[in-house]
Design an enzyme around this catalytic site. Structure first.
Site, short mmCIF file in Angstrom:
data_model
loop_
_atom_site.label_atom_id
_atom_site.label_comp_id
_atom_site.label_asym_id
_atom_site.label_seq_id
_atom_site.Cartn_x
_atom_site.Cartn_y
_atom_site.Cartn_z
N HIS A 103 -34.31 -71.78 55.47
CA HIS A 103 -33.71 -72.23 54.59
C HIS A 103 -33.68 -71.14 54.09
CE1 HIS A 103 -33.27 -73.43 50.34
NE2 HIS A 103 -32.50 -74.79 50.60
N ARG A 209 -17.99 -64.93 30.42
CA ARG A 209 -18.78 -66.23 29.22
C ARG A 209 -19.62 -64.92 28.13
NH1 ARG A 209 -19.87 -67.28 35.08
NH2 ARG A 209 -19.69 -69.10 35.66
N ARG A 265 -14.46 -66.90 26.89
CA ARG A 265 -14.41 -67.87 26.77
C ARG A 265 -15.53 -68.09 25.06
NH1 ARG A 265 -17.73 -71.77 31.00
NH2 ARG A 265 -19.54 -70.52 30.28
N GLU A 393 -11.27 -78.55 31.79
CA GLU A 393 -13.35 -79.51 32.60
C GLU A 393 -14.05 -80.41 32.42
OE1 GLU A 393 -15.88 -76.48 31.27
OE2 GLU A 393 -15.12 -76.57 29.04
N GLY A 414 -12.28 -76.41 34.15
CA GLY A 414 -13.40 -75.93 35.20
C GLY A 414 -14.14 -76.76 35.61
N THR A 415 -13.63 -76.71 37.49
CA THR A 415 -13.84 -77.54 38.47
C THR A 415 -15.36 -77.60 38.67
OG1 THR A 415 -13.85 -76.02 40.36
CG2 THR A 415 -11.77 -77.45 39.46
N ASN A 416 -16.42 -77.34 38.17
CA ASN A 416 -17.59 -77.30 38.27
C ASN A 416 -18.05 -78.26 37.38
OD1 ASN A 416 -18.43 -75.72 39.93
ND2 ASN A 416 -19.13 -73.82 38.24
N ASP A 417 -17.89 -78.48 36.28
CA ASP A 417 -18.00 -79.71 35.45
C ASP A 417 -16.83 -80.39 35.74
OD1 ASP A 417 -19.82 -78.17 34.12
OD2 ASP A 417 -18.73 -78.57 31.65
N CYS A 479 -11.75 -70.98 36.93
CA CYS A 479 -12.53 -70.51 36.72
C CYS A 479 -14.14 -71.05 37.69
CB CYS A 479 -12.54 -69.72 35.46
SG CYS A 479 -12.96 -71.09 35.05
#
Lengths: 522, 522
Positions: A103, A209, A265, A393, A414-417, A479
């Protein structure tokens, strides 16, 4: 082969798998430095690169130390999926067991992180937070260095050297830049990372950030003081203490970026993230500020959230406490004015408002930003241009992007959120579910690795089209971690984003992937 | 006036504000019963209706007691917005301070809940969990009855009587039914609520939440045993113990609904919600099942989630533990077969899969459902028709509704969660922010009260259109609290839903609002 005119540049570019580049991009130990030390153990060279830092024995400790601005090496008997956040936080990973496909090895290579695996000479005592090698014990906080390229482990601090791009590699990158039409920026919040990214070809900062700056040792008391303030006046006083630090941070970034665009940001995380978690630290804070312990505990309870991801954070903080956005704006603008004066470089800061889901949120915060900027210009007797834009986002932001674009000069996806809320998947909680889904064929891929073009991508496309309808010259970027993923970059090229932004070490990968996207979609 | 032919039915319908009806719909005390008791105090008649239950002194206690299947009256010095969840959970609210426009009064009227406010005879000792009236102390767990119509408080259990609709009210409702084109169902998970809703004109159950059934005293140990199981076999054994209860629940509902459609949602909340929260209860559980306390604690930690809203719940549970969905399907199908046999009524259960965001999730769970149903049919030597559908409550579900409709015979819009994830607002955490937003004009209305047609409504419309493209006869409804909101019902009518589903006491409001929507949008 291109030099021999056997193939053309485009063919050459298409023959390289972007992820291969990864191996060339890692720090190494300074050769002269290395000669002075002897290895205390040797494991498998599981993922290339060099790392140096304090030993930690758990993923949580790694994350906490990282937040406190420390560099750490995560030492584990073996890693498991639960260690992922700790692996991200660590400079490198050292395991006592497991092979080249363990892993730790697989994941570390995936994230381009140095890893020495299966170092059997080590006995790990996790509970006691120490490890033993040849009868010598090493404790949490001791410095070690590990070399993922040859598997050596050193009980010493050895300086690492950033990789340099040159020769054929540089040539290929130059071709990629000629071909690609989409910009490549980086996510960086300190001059060191920014410099590294520029060396790798980054054309600007797509995401700085600001909260990382608050976690540093000298500053965290000040932000805590602000959170514990009873009145706006007290809050402003505490914020005034943070202003010089933030201003210094931004000056450092502007100077490093030499006029390249810098997107900053505003504060994003919920305030409770800054408060101490255990009784001991609370007591310390209580003594430090002469605030009753009970009050600190009460504040912690008051700020507790059941779903912090969907709580009081992002621009919601700026609406409730405009003084925070004011301080940050003042730092951004005055730093730019000063660097302009000192170096003559024209700085055009891009101020990014996070977590907008309602057009009025942006209007509200933009007003704070503009009023503060005007005040700074008047005080300085000088002006400069700056932009105000927003993250996209929150799913609703993509649905009302036409209205948001009335006030936003740029969107950064903000494609994570967007993935978290769009799928209803908390990234902190659903790692196991997503793996199960991939195994069972419910999902083809982890949507946090590669953007889900089919579902979340639909939101991105809507926002791109609707945003451009309102403001044809709106600047559009992405981002977050998808920005360095080749498949996602292909998507970004196709939907017409202006740039992608990714971590420094992925910048060359992004440049190549962007060129391939341009060729593929000609 | 209609009888005198001064106005027509439609004009009559349009003259009634739906929320006015609310006052006619509340339970009252049985008059004969009431005569036997004397009031111990009198406060303001802040919100009509009658309530009887055990005293609790905090919102949390109210919620916990409700989960445990108890009826409670929430007693507070004054209520504050933080008490909202407790007010929802309580049968009625009694406050010592505050007037007719106090928080308790306004909110209770809004939710149609009985409330006596400003009862100054009461002294509340919240810490000691008791209150004093004229020198007598009443403790947590003591039974009181309150009358929101005249303000009287009784230290006794007085039976309440459900309201009946008749006379002019019945006539108006009949006209409304003639005019409206959208169906009105109810959210109910027990025969009592279902019966009440049918009396109010509900045409079916749009949402039966099965998890409420698991919280009952006799059952909670069984679900805990299941959660603590180490193997699938142990899990199946524990589930087998729950099956008769679930089957009994569903038989009760089918019998009450007499062939009207019943939509049953599979288990939705994350499993940690069923585990004990404090050490004492964990110890009890440990002794009950002879499971080491450490193991229970470890399980609690293992199941902990940072953002449970976005965690391991809904259909994700059914994918991981198909045996849970199997048990529930078996209960749904065999109950229907038995009721059909016993009463001759043809039951067509609608099995609803929650939290689908990925078409394959539904495919996966549908397979479990179909295989289980087939097994039940074979064992019974008899068949019946049933439907499988899904909630549309994850933003991504609305984005890929065309594909989901390949397997879903119906969609039920879960606009609570769709609002939570679409806005990025955790309902448990953002009450304060939303109020601030409404005060500052950032939001016009609380999107949890009235559906945000502009943003979240866009997702609903997309799913309606795309779902019907794939499956023209797909049945479309809305469950969750928006289903009883007149403005939202107007929207549901316009986008072409087949029905709305709301709590029993809002059914008449929904019938009237649906008729008004039909007239308004002719």
């Amino acid at each position: 082969m291109v030099n021999e005119e056997k193939i053309d540049k485009e063919t050459a570019i298409m023959r390289i798998a972007p992820e291969q580049i990864d191996q060339l991009l890692h720090p190494t130990f300074d050769a002269d430095e290395l000669k002075k030390h002897e290895a205390i153990a040797k494991g498998l060279p599981a993922s290339p690169g060099a790392a140096c830092g304090e030993i930690v024995f758990s993923a949580d400790d790694a994350a906490t130390a990282k937040e406190a601005g420390k560099k750490v090496v995560l030492v584990r008997e073996e890693t498991s999926p639960e260690d992922l956040a700790g692996m991200v936080a660590a400079e490198g990973i050292l395991t006592a067991r497991g092979g080249m496909t363990s892993h730790a090895a697989v994941v570390a290579r995936g994230m381009g992180k140095c890893c020495v695996a299966g170092c059997h000479a080590i006995t790990v005592y996790e509970d006691e937070k120490c490890m033993e090698i040849a009868g010598v014990k090493y404790h949490e906080g001791d410095i070690i260095s590990i070399n993922g390229t040859d598997g050596n482990v050193y009980a010493a601090e050895i300086a690492t050297k950033a990789p340099e791009l040159s020769g054929n590699f540089g040539t290929i990158m130059k071709w990629a830049d000629e071909i690609r039409t989409i910009g490549v920026r980086t996510n960086a919040d300190n001059p060191r990372d920014a410099k590294q990214a520029v060396a790798f070809g980054a054309e600007g900062i797509g995401l700085c950030r600001t909260e990382h700056m608050f976690f540093e040792e000298e500053r965290i008391p000040k932000i805590r003081r602000m959170i514990l303030a009873d009145t706006e006046e007290e809050r402003r006083e505490a914020l005034a203490g943070l202003l010089p630090y933030q201003k210094g941070d931004f000056k450092g970034l502007y100077e490093t970026m030499q006029g390249k665009p810098v997107t900053i940001r505003l504060l994003d995380p919920p305030l409770h993230e800054f408060l101490p978690k255990n009784e001991e630290d609370m007591k310390e804070l209580s003594e430090q500020f002469n605030i009753p312990l009970e009050k600190i505990k009460a504040k912690t309870i008051e700020l507790h959230e059941f779903n912090p991801m969907l709580g009081h954070r992002g621009c919601r903080l700026a609406v409730t406490y405009p003084e925070i956005a004011e301080m940050q704006t003042e730092a951004i603008i005055t730093a730019a004015l000063e660097v302009k004066k000192e170096t003559g470089i024209d700085i055009k800061p891009e101020i990014m408002v996070p977590l907008v889901g309602i057009p009025n949120e942006l209007k509200n915060v933009k007003k704070t930003i503009e009023e503060t900027a005007e005040r700074c210009f008047e005080e300085a007797g000088e002006r400069l241009n700056y932009m105000v834009g927003t993250m996209i986002e929150i799913p609703r932001a993509a649905l009302v992007a036409d209205e948001i674009a009335e006030d936003a000069e740029f969107f950064s996806f903000g494609t994570n959120d967007l993935t978290q809320m769009g799928f209803g998947f908390s990234r902190d909680d659903t790692g196991k579910i997503i793996r199960e889904y991939v195994e069972k064929g419910v999902l083809e891929e982890d949507p946090f690795q590669t953007l889900d073009q089919h579902g979340i991508g639909k939101l991105v496309k809507m926002a791109v089209n609707d945003g451009r309808k309102t403001r044809p010259n709106i600047k559009l970027g992405i981002c977050g971690e998808h920005g360095g993923n080749p498949k996602t970059i292909d998507f970004c090229h196709r939907v017409g984003l202006n740039y992608v932004s990714c971590s420094p070490f992925r910048v060359p990968i992004a440049r190549l992937a962007a060129a391939q996207a341009a060729i593929r979609n000609k």
